[in-house]
Design a protein around this motif. Structure first.
Motif, mmCIF file in Angstrom:
data_model
loop_
_atom_site.group_PDB
_atom_site.id
_atom_site.type_symbol
_atom_site.label_atom_id
_atom_site.label_comp_id
_atom_site.label_asym_id
_atom_site.label_seq_id
_atom_site.Cartn_x
_atom_site.Cartn_y
_atom_site.Cartn_z
ATOM 1 N N PRO A 180 36.808 28.595 32.982
ATOM 2 C CA PRO A 180 37.772 29.016 34.007
ATOM 3 C C PRO A 180 37.084 29.881 35.062
ATOM 4 O O PRO A 180 36.156 30.617 34.744
ATOM 5 C CB PRO A 180 38.819 29.811 33.234
ATOM 6 N N GLN A 181 37.550 29.754 36.308
ATOM 7 C CA GLN A 181 36.950 30.505 37.404
ATOM 8 C C GLN A 181 38.039 30.920 38.387
ATOM 9 O O GLN A 181 39.004 30.196 38.580
ATOM 10 C CB GLN A 181 35.923 29.647 38.142
ATOM 11 N N GLN A 182 37.831 32.068 39.033
ATOM 12 C CA GLN A 182 38.691 32.528 40.118
ATOM 13 C C GLN A 182 37.779 32.852 41.289
ATOM 14 O O GLN A 182 36.966 33.766 41.201
ATOM 15 C CB GLN A 182 39.501 33.752 39.713
ATOM 16 N N LEU A 183 37.916 32.093 42.368
ATOM 17 C CA LEU A 183 37.037 32.229 43.522
ATOM 18 C C LEU A 183 37.882 32.436 44.772
ATOM 19 O O LEU A 183 39.058 32.049 44.805
ATOM 20 C CB LEU A 183 36.171 30.969 43.660
ATOM 21 N N SER A 184 37.266 33.007 45.812
ATOM 22 C CA SER A 184 38.012 33.202 47.052
ATOM 23 C C SER A 184 37.075 33.193 48.249
ATOM 24 O O SER A 184 35.863 33.347 48.109
ATOM 25 C CB SER A 184 38.795 34.516 47.006
ATOM 26 N N ALA A 185 37.671 33.001 49.419
ATOM 27 C CA ALA A 185 36.960 33.076 50.703
ATOM 28 C C ALA A 185 37.798 33.945 51.622
ATOM 29 O O ALA A 185 39.034 33.884 51.619
ATOM 30 C CB ALA A 185 36.765 31.686 51.301
ATOM 31 N N ALA A 186 37.122 34.748 52.430
ATOM 32 C CA ALA A 186 37.794 35.675 53.333
ATOM 33 C C ALA A 186 38.581 34.932 54.406
ATOM 34 O O ALA A 186 38.283 33.781 54.743
ATOM 35 C CB ALA A 186 36.766 36.596 53.986
ATOM 36 N N ALA A 187 39.559 35.607 54.952
ATOM 37 C CA ALA A 187 40.364 35.050 56.034
ATOM 38 C C ALA A 187 39.489 34.772 57.249
ATOM 39 O O ALA A 187 38.458 35.400 57.453
ATOM 40 C CB ALA A 187 41.485 36.020 56.408
ATOM 41 N N SER A 188 39.923 33.794 58.041
ATOM 42 C CA SER A 188 39.222 33.433 59.271
ATOM 43 C C SER A 188 40.247 33.351 60.396
ATOM 44 O O SER A 188 41.423 33.652 60.194
ATOM 45 C CB SER A 188 38.485 32.110 59.077
ATOM 46 N N GLU A 189 39.820 32.912 61.561
ATOM 47 C CA GLU A 189 40.698 32.917 62.730
ATOM 48 C C GLU A 189 41.996 32.137 62.520
ATOM 49 O O GLU A 189 43.073 32.607 62.858
ATOM 50 C CB GLU A 189 39.948 32.352 63.933
ATOM 51 N N GLU A 190 41.905 30.942 61.980
ATOM 52 C CA GLU A 190 43.082 30.070 61.843
ATOM 53 C C GLU A 190 43.611 29.973 60.418
ATOM 54 O O GLU A 190 44.617 29.315 60.176
ATOM 55 C CB GLU A 190 42.757 28.665 62.349
ATOM 56 N N LEU A 191 42.919 30.595 59.461
ATOM 57 C CA LEU A 191 43.327 30.522 58.060
ATOM 58 C C LEU A 191 43.274 31.906 57.429
ATOM 59 O O LEU A 191 42.366 32.688 57.714
ATOM 60 C CB LEU A 191 42.394 29.586 57.273
ATOM 61 N N GLY A 192 44.235 32.182 56.546
ATOM 62 C CA GLY A 192 44.207 33.424 55.787
ATOM 63 C C GLY A 192 43.237 33.292 54.626
ATOM 64 O O GLY A 192 42.476 32.326 54.528
ATOM 65 N N GLU A 193 43.279 34.254 53.703
ATOM 66 C CA GLU A 193 42.394 34.215 52.543
ATOM 67 C C GLU A 193 42.640 32.947 51.738
ATOM 68 O O GLU A 193 43.773 32.513 51.567
ATOM 69 C CB GLU A 193 42.625 35.434 51.652
ATOM 70 N N LEU A 194 41.566 32.365 51.251
ATOM 71 C CA LEU A 194 41.603 31.144 50.448
ATOM 72 C C LEU A 194 41.308 31.515 49.013
ATOM 73 O O LEU A 194 40.338 32.247 48.739
ATOM 74 C CB LEU A 194 40.552 30.162 50.979
ATOM 75 N N GLN A 195 42.133 31.058 48.074
ATOM 76 C CA GLN A 195 41.919 31.304 46.654
ATOM 77 C C GLN A 195 41.817 29.979 45.931
ATOM 78 O O GLN A 195 42.583 29.051 46.210
ATOM 79 C CB GLN A 195 43.032 32.144 46.074
ATOM 80 N N PHE A 196 40.884 29.916 44.976
ATOM 81 C CA PHE A 196 40.631 28.690 44.217
ATOM 82 C C PHE A 196 40.499 29.079 42.748
ATOM 83 O O PHE A 196 39.613 29.847 42.390
ATOM 84 C CB PHE A 196 39.363 28.036 44.736
ATOM 85 N N VAL A 197 41.412 28.583 41.933
ATOM 86 C CA VAL A 197 41.411 28.898 40.504
ATOM 87 C C VAL A 197 41.201 27.602 39.719
ATOM 88 O O VAL A 197 41.979 26.656 39.863
ATOM 89 C CB VAL A 197 42.741 29.564 40.070
ATOM 90 N N ILE A 198 40.142 27.604 38.923
ATOM 91 C CA ILE A 198 39.872 26.469 38.022
ATOM 92 C C ILE A 198 40.269 26.916 36.636
ATOM 93 O O ILE A 198 39.788 27.933 36.146
ATOM 94 C CB ILE A 198 38.385 26.059 38.077
ATOM 95 N N LYS A 199 41.159 26.172 36.022
ATOM 96 C CA LYS A 199 41.685 26.555 34.696
ATOM 97 C C LYS A 199 40.852 25.990 33.571
ATOM 98 O O LYS A 199 40.150 25.053 33.697
ATOM 99 C CB LYS A 199 43.123 26.074 34.570
#
Length: 164
Positions: A145-164
């Protein structure tokens, strides 16, 4: 001895015939509210590429007019111009600002479980009279399992990706 041998054959047959377990995952992306005189909903593409930077799974595509797909630049070069049937099949309407959850079953566009290895999740957004954003998260399919993220950018907010 015969009993152990037949049990081994049954076990081997089950292993050969059982499908590979695909990694279940959840992607949470945000479309921010942008204060501007003329606001247009962004076109958004979400997909996975392998280490050779080849697309293996188109997860979502939100658009209105096909002419504007070229503005989602990486998506267009990797998938949009060469896979019109896939693009048409995956197209959904653009979305208003808010938070959205997508799921991915760990399979490729052909429905086969992706093998263990390194991949990259891409989320790209482009807005008429606005900007363009590309977020990416490198990850490894390894059964953990993993919990990953990417910071917000101009046109998108924070991105979260969870692998179960």
């Amino acid at each position: 001895m015969l009993k152990a041998f037949s049990l081994s054959l049954v076990t081997a047959a089950l292993l050969v015939c059982s499908p590979l377990q695909a990694a279940e995952s959840e992607i949470t992306l945000q479309i921010p509210e942008i204060a501007t005189a003329q606001y247009y909903r962004p076109y958004v593409a979400v997909w996975i590429e392998n280490t050779e930077q080849q697309p293996v799974k188109l997860i979502a595509l939100w658009r209105k007019e096909p002419d504007w797909l070229k503005d989602i630049r990486r998506f267009w070069r990797k998938i949009g111009r060469s896979e019109p049937v896939l693009v048409d099949a995956m197209t959904g309407a653009t979305r208003t600002p808010g938070q959205y959850r997508l799921s991915w079953d760990g399979k490729d566009d052909q429905g086969d479980a992706l093998p263990e290895g390194k991949y990259t999740l891409y989320v790209e957004a482009s807005r008429e009279q606005g900007g363009r954003s590309l977020q990416k998260i490198d990850f490894e399919l390894n059964g953990q399992p993993q919990q990953l993220s990417a910071a917000a950018s101009e046109e998108l907010g924070e991105l979260q990706f969870v692998i179960k």
